[in-house]
Design a protein around this motif. Structure first.
Motif, PDB file in Angstrom:
ATOM      1  N   ARG A  17       0.845  -1.190   0.000  1.00  0.00           N
ATOM      2  CA  ARG A  17       0.000   0.000   0.000  1.00  0.00           C
ATOM      3  C   ARG A  17       0.877   1.235   0.000  1.00  0.00           C
ATOM      4  O   ARG A  17       1.967   1.251   0.557  1.00  0.00           O
ATOM      5  CB  ARG A  17      -0.872   0.009   1.251  1.00  0.00           C
ATOM      6  CG  ARG A  17      -1.982  -0.989   1.182  1.00  0.00           C
ATOM      7  CD  ARG A  17      -2.810  -1.022   2.431  1.00  0.00           C
ATOM      8  NE  ARG A  17      -3.238   0.293   2.873  1.00  0.00           N
ATOM      9  CZ  ARG A  17      -4.045   0.480   3.920  1.00  0.00           C
ATOM     10  NH1 ARG A  17      -4.473  -0.555   4.600  1.00  0.00           N
ATOM     11  NH2 ARG A  17      -4.397   1.678   4.284  1.00  0.00           N
ATOM     12  N   VAL A  18       0.378   2.288  -0.618  1.00  0.00           N
ATOM     13  CA  VAL A  18       1.092   3.564  -0.646  1.00  0.00           C
ATOM     14  C   VAL A  18       0.322   4.530   0.232  1.00  0.00           C
ATOM     15  O   VAL A  18      -0.879   4.723   0.058  1.00  0.00           O
ATOM     16  CB  VAL A  18       1.197   4.092  -2.090  1.00  0.00           C
ATOM     17  CG1 VAL A  18       1.835   5.462  -2.115  1.00  0.00           C
ATOM     18  CG2 VAL A  18       1.974   3.120  -2.952  1.00  0.00           C
ATOM     19  N   GLU A  19       1.014   5.124   1.199  1.00  0.00           N
ATOM     20  CA  GLU A  19       0.373   6.029   2.141  1.00  0.00           C
ATOM     21  C   GLU A  19       1.215   7.284   2.311  1.00  0.00           C
ATOM     22  O   GLU A  19       2.431   7.248   2.124  1.00  0.00           O
ATOM     23  CB  GLU A  19       0.206   5.338   3.500  1.00  0.00           C
ATOM     24  CG  GLU A  19      -0.635   4.078   3.407  1.00  0.00           C
ATOM     25  CD  GLU A  19      -1.065   3.565   4.759  1.00  0.00           C
ATOM     26  OE1 GLU A  19      -0.826   4.241   5.762  1.00  0.00           O
ATOM     27  OE2 GLU A  19      -1.668   2.490   4.780  1.00  0.00           O
ATOM     28  N   VAL A  48       9.519   5.703   0.066  1.00  0.00           N
ATOM     29  CA  VAL A  48       9.981   5.511  -1.311  1.00  0.00           C
ATOM     30  C   VAL A  48       9.509   6.728  -2.093  1.00  0.00           C
ATOM     31  O   VAL A  48       8.310   6.906  -2.295  1.00  0.00           O
ATOM     32  CB  VAL A  48       9.406   4.215  -1.926  1.00  0.00           C
ATOM     33  CG1 VAL A  48       9.853   4.071  -3.370  1.00  0.00           C
ATOM     34  CG2 VAL A  48       9.824   3.002  -1.122  1.00  0.00           C
ATOM     35  N   THR A  51       6.210   8.993  -0.884  1.00  0.00           N
ATOM     36  CA  THR A  51       5.159   8.260  -0.185  1.00  0.00           C
ATOM     37  C   THR A  51       5.762   7.090   0.583  1.00  0.00           C
ATOM     38  O   THR A  51       6.883   6.670   0.316  1.00  0.00           O
ATOM     39  CB  THR A  51       4.106   7.706  -1.172  1.00  0.00           C
ATOM     40  OG1 THR A  51       4.759   6.869  -2.113  1.00  0.00           O
ATOM     41  CG2 THR A  51       3.368   8.819  -1.875  1.00  0.00           C
ATOM     42  N   PHE A  52       5.002   6.582   1.541  1.00  0.00           N
ATOM     43  CA  PHE A  52       5.431   5.422   2.322  1.00  0.00           C
ATOM     44  C   PHE A  52       4.811   4.157   1.741  1.00  0.00           C
ATOM     45  O   PHE A  52       3.663   4.166   1.334  1.00  0.00           O
ATOM     46  CB  PHE A  52       4.988   5.553   3.784  1.00  0.00           C
ATOM     47  CG  PHE A  52       5.842   6.478   4.591  1.00  0.00           C
ATOM     48  CD1 PHE A  52       6.936   6.002   5.280  1.00  0.00           C
ATOM     49  CD2 PHE A  52       5.548   7.823   4.652  1.00  0.00           C
ATOM     50  CE1 PHE A  52       7.728   6.855   6.022  1.00  0.00           C
ATOM     51  CE2 PHE A  52       6.334   8.684   5.396  1.00  0.00           C
ATOM     52  CZ  PHE A  52       7.425   8.198   6.078  1.00  0.00           C
ATOM     53  N   ARG A  53       5.595   3.088   1.734  1.00  0.00           N
ATOM     54  CA  ARG A  53       5.054   1.768   1.398  1.00  0.00           C
ATOM     55  C   ARG A  53       4.814   1.034   2.694  1.00  0.00           C
ATOM     56  O   ARG A  53       5.659   1.029   3.585  1.00  0.00           O
ATOM     57  CB  ARG A  53       6.057   0.971   0.562  1.00  0.00           C
ATOM     58  CG  ARG A  53       6.152   1.477  -0.827  1.00  0.00           C
ATOM     59  CD  ARG A  53       6.267   0.335  -1.791  1.00  0.00           C
ATOM     60  NE  ARG A  53       6.504   0.862  -3.106  1.00  0.00           N
ATOM     61  CZ  ARG A  53       7.298   0.306  -3.989  1.00  0.00           C
ATOM     62  NH1 ARG A  53       7.918  -0.808  -3.692  1.00  0.00           N
ATOM     63  NH2 ARG A  53       7.454   0.835  -5.166  1.00  0.00           N
ATOM     64  N   ARG A  54       3.637   0.419   2.778  1.00  0.00           N
ATOM     65  CA  ARG A  54       3.266  -0.301   3.999  1.00  0.00           C
ATOM     66  C   ARG A  54       3.358  -1.801   3.758  1.00  0.00           C
ATOM     67  O   ARG A  54       2.860  -2.313   2.766  1.00  0.00           O
ATOM     68  CB  ARG A  54       1.843   0.078   4.386  1.00  0.00           C
ATOM     69  CG  ARG A  54       1.352  -0.673   5.591  1.00  0.00           C
ATOM     70  CD  ARG A  54      -0.071  -0.307   5.900  1.00  0.00           C
ATOM     71  NE  ARG A  54      -0.608  -1.243   6.871  1.00  0.00           N
ATOM     72  CZ  ARG A  54      -1.798  -1.155   7.391  1.00  0.00           C
ATOM     73  NH1 ARG A  54      -2.593  -0.184   7.032  1.00  0.00           N
ATOM     74  NH2 ARG A  54      -2.203  -2.046   8.262  1.00  0.00           N
ATOM     75  N   GLU A  75      14.465  -1.133  -4.111  1.00  0.00           N
ATOM     76  CA  GLU A  75      14.312   0.234  -4.596  1.00  0.00           C
ATOM     77  C   GLU A  75      15.635   0.996  -4.604  1.00  0.00           C
ATOM     78  O   GLU A  75      15.687   2.133  -5.037  1.00  0.00           O
ATOM     79  CB  GLU A  75      13.292   1.003  -3.729  1.00  0.00           C
ATOM     80  CG  GLU A  75      11.910   0.416  -3.761  1.00  0.00           C
ATOM     81  CD  GLU A  75      11.232   0.592  -5.101  1.00  0.00           C
ATOM     82  OE1 GLU A  75      11.571   1.537  -5.837  1.00  0.00           O
ATOM     83  OE2 GLU A  75      10.363  -0.244  -5.434  1.00  0.00           O
TER      84      GLU A  75
END
Length: 80
Positions: A17-19, A48, A51-54, A75
């Protein structure tokens, strides 16, 4: 006769998920760089780009940190 299972069913794989940021109700886990406690499970958040990857939810904080390290390698994120 009915087939035993559905044919041509797509394979479901996990997409991180991107948050915009870790949620406010998540608690940072001491001793781990990217691990937060969320609803009794351990989740890693990796920045990344913008945004944050969860990660998926893990029962051990070490597993969440391993996931975060793997995302950093994939990444090619430089360590601070």
């Amino acid at each position: 006769m009915k087939p035993y299972r559905q044919q041509n069913r797509p394979v479901i794989s996990y997409v991180p998920r991107v948050e915009p940021a870790p949620p406010d109700h998540a608690l940072k886990v001491d001793g781990f760089r990217d691990v937060w406690q969320l609803r009794g499970k351990y989740v890693a958040f990796v920045l990344v780009g913008h945004t944050f990857r969860r990660s998926p939810a893990f029962s051990l904080p070490e597993a969440a940190q391993r996931w975060a390290m793997q995302i950093r390698q994939e990444e090619d994120i430089q360590e601070e």
